[in-house]
Write an enzyme that holds these catalytic residues in place. Structure first.
Site, PDB file in Angstrom:
ATOM      1  N   CYS A  74       0.845  -1.197   0.000  1.00  0.00           N
ATOM      2  CA  CYS A  74       0.000   0.000   0.000  1.00  0.00           C
ATOM      3  C   CYS A  74       0.875   1.239   0.000  1.00  0.00           C
ATOM      4  O   CYS A  74       1.818   1.345   0.781  1.00  0.00           O
ATOM      5  CB  CYS A  74      -0.877  -0.035   1.250  1.00  0.00           C
ATOM      6  SG  CYS A  74      -1.689   1.519   1.597  1.00  0.00           S
ATOM      7  N   CYS A 166      -8.348   0.230   1.711  1.00  0.00           N
ATOM      8  CA  CYS A 166      -7.300  -0.285   2.581  1.00  0.00           C
ATOM      9  C   CYS A 166      -7.111  -1.770   2.306  1.00  0.00           C
ATOM     10  O   CYS A 166      -8.078  -2.515   2.222  1.00  0.00           O
ATOM     11  CB  CYS A 166      -7.723  -0.073   4.038  1.00  0.00           C
ATOM     12  SG  CYS A 166      -6.730  -0.995   5.206  1.00  0.00           S
ATOM     13  N   ASP A 395      -9.295 -14.220  29.241  1.00  0.00           N
ATOM     14  CA  ASP A 395      -8.927 -13.505  28.007  1.00  0.00           C
ATOM     15  C   ASP A 395      -8.996 -12.011  28.312  1.00  0.00           C
ATOM     16  O   ASP A 395      -9.861 -11.302  27.802  1.00  0.00           O
ATOM     17  CB  ASP A 395      -9.902 -13.896  26.880  1.00  0.00           C
ATOM     18  CG  ASP A 395      -9.554 -13.237  25.557  1.00  0.00           C
ATOM     19  OD1 ASP A 395      -8.479 -12.615  25.450  1.00  0.00           O
ATOM     20  OD2 ASP A 395     -10.370 -13.343  24.612  1.00  0.00           O
ATOM     21  N   CYS A 422      -3.511 -10.790  24.698  1.00  0.00           N
ATOM     22  CA  CYS A 422      -3.133  -9.939  23.567  1.00  0.00           C
ATOM     23  C   CYS A 422      -1.901  -9.115  23.917  1.00  0.00           C
ATOM     24  O   CYS A 422      -1.510  -8.231  23.168  1.00  0.00           O
ATOM     25  CB  CYS A 422      -4.302  -9.048  23.158  1.00  0.00           C
ATOM     26  SG  CYS A 422      -4.939  -8.062  24.511  1.00  0.00           S
TER      27      CYS A 422
HETATM   28  N1  SAH Z   1     -13.178 -13.274  25.186  1.00  0.00           N
HETATM   29  C1  SAH Z   1     -13.834 -12.276  24.390  1.00  0.00           C
HETATM   30  C2  SAH Z   1     -13.470 -10.835  24.748  1.00  0.00           C
HETATM   31  C3  SAH Z   1     -12.019 -10.559  25.003  1.00  0.00           C
HETATM   32  S1  SAH Z   1     -11.626  -8.855  25.087  1.00  0.00           S
HETATM   33  C4  SAH Z   1     -13.595 -12.524  22.925  1.00  0.00           C
HETATM   34  O1  SAH Z   1     -12.664 -13.210  22.549  1.00  0.00           O
HETATM   35  O2  SAH Z   1     -14.386 -12.031  22.118  1.00  0.00           O
HETATM   36  C5  SAH Z   1     -11.567  -8.562  26.828  1.00  0.00           C
HETATM   37  C6  SAH Z   1     -12.916  -8.356  27.441  1.00  0.00           C
HETATM   38  O3  SAH Z   1     -12.727  -8.098  28.836  1.00  0.00           O
HETATM   39  C7  SAH Z   1     -13.697  -7.161  26.916  1.00  0.00           C
HETATM   40  O4  SAH Z   1     -14.962  -7.613  26.520  1.00  0.00           O
HETATM   41  C8  SAH Z   1     -13.790  -6.199  28.108  1.00  0.00           C
HETATM   42  O5  SAH Z   1     -15.004  -5.493  28.152  1.00  0.00           O
HETATM   43  C9  SAH Z   1     -13.675  -7.142  29.274  1.00  0.00           C
HETATM   44  N2  SAH Z   1     -13.159  -6.583  30.542  1.00  0.00           N
HETATM   45  C10 SAH Z   1     -12.276  -5.594  30.727  1.00  0.00           C
HETATM   46  N3  SAH Z   1     -11.968  -5.461  32.027  1.00  0.00           N
HETATM   47  C11 SAH Z   1     -12.669  -6.399  32.694  1.00  0.00           C
HETATM   48  C12 SAH Z   1     -12.765  -6.770  34.071  1.00  0.00           C
HETATM   49  N4  SAH Z   1     -12.064  -6.151  35.005  1.00  0.00           N
HETATM   50  N5  SAH Z   1     -13.572  -7.793  34.397  1.00  0.00           N
HETATM   51  C13 SAH Z   1     -14.290  -8.455  33.448  1.00  0.00           C
HETATM   52  N6  SAH Z   1     -14.246  -8.135  32.136  1.00  0.00           N
HETATM   53  C14 SAH Z   1     -13.439  -7.122  31.755  1.00  0.00           C
END
Ligand code: SAH
Length: 497
Positions: A74, A166, A395, A422
């Site tokens: 790009c 993009c 996660d 992540c």
């Molecule tokens: N497992 C899901 C989302 C992962 S992203 C997937 O793969 O689609 C992380 C997530 O954690 C988000 O949805 C965010 O809103 C949530 N989050 C952030 N802080 C948090 C906390 N203290 N307790 C619970 N959830 C939380």
């Protein structure tokens, strides 16, 4: 040490890259960060900002290109903030990410290099590292000639680089954006101007269900309605696959893109997509993974590591709209999800219902509050499968898990912990706590969800260390020399065992 100042010219070898994809080189022990320089490059740079121990420099010339350098796809890649390392071959990107995770586990996690190397599987890359995003949000503005434009913000600024195609997004984006821009020109509908707060069209959100083929457009506007909105929706609905056209009103002077309410103009309010055989309903405001092809591989790994046979109880912490929970639900006895955003939990419950997973339960709240509260209060109740689950999956967002959450996980003593992350630095920090609390690293697998950026997802399997993990040694008691004090003590120990 040499003195460094602004405008100095230097030639440096780039030996590493930082989290934003900037090349890192050293000159006599002094660290220099160079945007657009790649690991393996020898570059001529000009210092822009010099600090005591490091400087930011501009790339003037690539003297000897890195063997991993490839031609960019790009033309906007240097100015746009989206792709950080498009000039690094995709293979080298994957190797770099795998190595970064490995180093963090060793340096921050305090794990032995041998252990990490024995646990790491090869990184799962994309077959086609372009056109992988199912969602894009294009800012809309006005160029010098007064024409409406859509594109991307230049890195670290809000200047719009016009680009309707993009290479990370779907090819349909171009037709949709051009239709909207020509409608704006034809009817005199003005783009929003951030500086004055005037104008109408702020952003265009486009989403595509990769499996369903359904398209969604949501126009974010600075007033309640605009003249010709039905006509625009009618034209958009003629695009093959278009299933939903909505408006979101955002009158705030803020960086937040979406407004809080959605108004339907044409088609349905949501689109449907399928991930690994499970269907999800997605509204313009829902969180949904942006790389569906790699998401299926990531969740597949998480399910594999969970080692489910059909009867296990599983907690899925930070569950979002319940994607991982539902991937697990088909193979587990019961799944409990926890998520901080109430709307996401509503989505999770609805998704569970439409897919027929009655063995799921979702709780709104912070993982570090819901879990400890539950653990303290439910102790006397008959909730053994929740108090001592077989598997806990987490996660979390980039900042990782809160200490109170990790503490309770350790108290619950699940057999296995599956950590999806992540950010490998916070992952490593948390693994140090979990491994110090009786868990053992078993498997690590990186999955590339965001090609051409420095981000990488990692799935880790931890297993509870059991007394039978202690190596069994067969000792012939007759052979023992029972004359020494040491041997006598050993003999007594063995007999007691
Ligand atoms: N497992 C899901 C989302 C992962 S992203 C997937 O793969 O689609 C992380 C997530 O954690 C988000 O949805 C965010 O809103 C949530 N989050 C952030 N802080 C948090 C906390 N203290 N307790 C619970 N959830 C939380």
């Amino acid at each position: 040490m040499k003195e460094y100042k602004k405008d100095d010219l230097l030639t440096v070898s780039i030996t590493d890259m930082d989290a934003e994809g900037q090349g890192i080189g050293k000159d006599d022990g002094y660290t220099i960060f160079v945007k657009d320089a790649l690991v393996g490059d020898e570059v001529k740079v000009k210092i822009m900002k010099a600090k005591k121990n490091f400087a930011f420099a501009r790339l003037e010339e690539v003297v000897t290109p890195s063997p991993y350098r490839v031609a960019p796809v790009c033309e906007h890649h240097r100015r746009c903030g989206g792709c950080q390392v498009q000039c690094l071959s995709y293979r080298a990107q994957l190797d770099f990410k795998q190595n970064k995770v490995r180093n963090n586990l060793i340096r921050i996690g305090g794990l032995e290099a041998e252990t990490v190397d024995g646990c790491m599987e090869p990184i799962v890359g994309m077959e086609e590292p372009f056109r992988y995003r199912n969602k894009a949000q294009f800012p809309v503005g006005t160029d010098k000639e007064g024409n409406p434009v859509a594109g991307f913000y230049a890195q670290r600024t809000h200047a719009i680089i016009p680009n309707t195609d993009c290479v990370l997004g779907v090819s349909e984006n171009k037709e949709i954006l051009e239709l909207i821009l020509s409608f704006m020109k034809e009817t005199g509908l003005p783009a929003y101007d951030e500086t004055s707060g005037k104008g109408v069209v702020r952003h265009i959100l486009i989403r595509k269900g990769f499996e369903s083929g359904e398209l969604m457009v949501c126009l974010v506007i600075n007033r309640d309605s605009f003249k010709g909105e039905d006509e625009l929706a009618k034209r958009l609905m003629k695009i093959p696959g278009m299933a939903s056209v909505t408006l979101s009103v955002n009158k705030e002077r803020t960086n937040v893109i979406m407004g809080t309410q959605i108004r339907l103009l044409a088609g349905k309010p949501t689109i449907t997509d399928v991930l690994g055989g499970i269907s999800f309903e997605i509204s313009p405001l829902s969180f949904y993974q942006v790389n569906p092809v790699q998401t299926v591989k990531l969740y597949g790994k998480a399910v594999e590591y969970a080692g489910l046979t059909g009867k296990e109880s599983v907690w899925d912490l930070y569950c979002g709209i319940g994607t991982i929970s539902l991937f697990m639900a088909g193979k587990a006895g019961k799944v409990y999800g926890v998520e901080i955003i109430p709307e996401a939990i509503e989505d999770a419950r609805r998704n569970a219902e439409r897919n027929g997973f009655a063995n799921t339960e979702f709780f709104v709240g912070k993982a570090e509050e819901v879990l400890p509260e539950f653990y303290e209060n439910a102790a006397e109740q008959d909730k053994e499968d929740m108090l001592h689950p077989d598997v806990i999956v987490v996660d979390p967002p980039r900042k990782g898990c809160d200490e109170a959450c990790l503490d309770t996980m350790l108290k619950m003593q699940p057999e296995r912990i599956v950590y999806v992350s992540c950010d490998s630095a916070t992952l490593a920090r948390d693994l140090k706590v979990l491994c110090g609390g009786g868990y053992e690293l078993k498997k690590v697998c990186c999955v590339d969800m965001f090609g051409h950026t420095m981000h990488v997802e990692t799935v880790v399997l931890l297993s509870q260390q059991k007394p039978d993990d202690v190596i069994e040694v067969e000792i012939d008691l007759d052979e023992l020399d029972l004359t020494s004090a040491e041997s006598k003590a050993t003999y007594k120990e063995i007999q007691e065992y």
